[in-house]
Motif scaffolding. Sequence first.
Motif, PDB file in Angstrom:
ATOM      1  N   ILE A  83      13.293 -12.028   0.428  1.00 44.23           N
ATOM      2  CA  ILE A  83      12.461 -12.202   1.077  1.00 44.23           C
ATOM      3  C   ILE A  83      12.448 -13.987   1.718  1.00 44.23           C
ATOM      4  N   ASN A 144      -0.435  -9.028   9.174  1.00 43.10           N
ATOM      5  CA  ASN A 144      -0.840  -9.164   7.272  1.00 43.10           C
ATOM      6  C   ASN A 144      -2.233  -9.389   6.761  1.00 43.10           C
ATOM      7  N   TYR A 164       4.405 -19.214   4.020  1.00 42.63           N
ATOM      8  CA  TYR A 164       5.182 -18.968   3.614  1.00 42.63           C
ATOM      9  C   TYR A 164       5.272 -19.859   2.527  1.00 42.63           C
ATOM     10  N   THR A 177       8.705 -10.543  -5.760  1.00 43.14           N
ATOM     11  CA  THR A 177       9.401  -8.645  -5.276  1.00 43.14           C
ATOM     12  C   THR A 177       8.541  -8.715  -4.219  1.00 43.14           C
ATOM     13  N   SER A 178       8.805  -8.148  -2.802  1.00 42.88           N
ATOM     14  CA  SER A 178       8.572  -7.273  -2.114  1.00 42.88           C
ATOM     15  C   SER A 178       9.157  -6.104  -2.193  1.00 42.88           C
ATOM     16  N   ARG A 180       9.780  -2.617   0.005  1.00 43.11           N
ATOM     17  CA  ARG A 180       9.344  -2.247   1.537  1.00 43.11           C
ATOM     18  C   ARG A 180       9.754  -1.043   1.593  1.00 43.11           C
ATOM     19  N   GLY A 208       5.570  -3.913   3.892  1.00 35.61           N
ATOM     20  CA  GLY A 208       5.780  -4.411   2.763  1.00 35.61           C
ATOM     21  C   GLY A 208       4.545  -5.057   1.941  1.00 35.61           C
ATOM     22  N   GLN A 209       4.941  -4.643   0.878  1.00 31.40           N
ATOM     23  CA  GLN A 209       3.671  -5.579  -0.137  1.00 31.40           C
ATOM     24  C   GLN A 209       4.778  -6.435  -1.302  1.00 31.40           C
ATOM     25  N   THR A 210       3.954  -7.834  -1.234  1.00 32.96           N
ATOM     26  CA  THR A 210       5.124  -8.566  -1.783  1.00 32.96           C
ATOM     27  C   THR A 210       4.031  -9.161  -3.088  1.00 32.96           C
ATOM     28  N   GLU A 219       0.124 -10.128  -0.771  1.00 29.21           N
ATOM     29  CA  GLU A 219       0.144  -9.943   0.814  1.00 29.21           C
ATOM     30  C   GLU A 219       0.800  -8.268   0.869  1.00 29.21           C
ATOM     31  N   TYR A 220       0.041  -7.625   1.993  1.00 30.34           N
ATOM     32  CA  TYR A 220       0.807  -6.913   2.670  1.00 30.34           C
ATOM     33  C   TYR A 220       1.122  -6.577   4.248  1.00 30.34           C
TER      34      TYR A 220
END
Length: 241
Positions: A83, A144, A164, A177-178, A180, A208-210, A219-220
């Motif tokens: 990540i 994003n 970030y 965590t992400s 993907r 990805g979803q974080t 975050e998407y």
Amino acid sequence: MPKSKFEQIYKDLKRKIESQEYQFQELLPSENTMVGIYDCSRNTVRRAIASLIEQGYVQSQQGKGVRIIYQPADQTSFTIAGIESFKESAARNNRKAKTEVIQFTEIIADARITARTGFPAGSELYYIQRVRYLDGKALILDINLFLKSVVPGLTKQIAKQSIYEYIEKELNMAIITSKRKMTVEHTTEIDEKYLELNDYNCLAVITGQTYNADGIMFEYTQSRHHPDHFCFQDTAVRKHE
């Protein structure tokens, strides 16, 4: 908060392996040697090595030591692992990076956005489109969405630098965590407008979803990559029952 000793050692060893100061198939210095180098306990060294093993940089061999299995990627490719922010990934891949923010706005998640991203309906979101340049070439289009209640205060200038970095250093929020998914998709008008695709009609897409330390998805992202300059690198370990 100061970083733990084992994390400092892990990052130093990782840097030396990536720069090939410690080369592919060589053994790392012994535990005793590293205890002396880093002025720490044997357990601290072992924790750092465990992190390197988990990331696929080294492999422990009974009775022999710890062997380096990391190999640098082809430098024509932009390698994705872990990540990381775009800025961090570009630095790790030894590429000169630039970001252009082509859209920065705020939206409310409707049913369509909720179904696509997983954000609750009615959520206030930042919607950002950015073109990523590597060594002067427009190679990545990032789309994003950030949850405003969890990542407040975003600006276009922050988006141009590193979101970030802002999250971790200014908001003091841990990125954990992400999840993907990687696909190959047909190009769209916006891809063709901003990326140097030439004759390509498809590109690599990572969705990805974080999540943060509280398990909240903040975050998407849909990251659209030029196929000539894309490499996804992972390390798999076979589990034995």
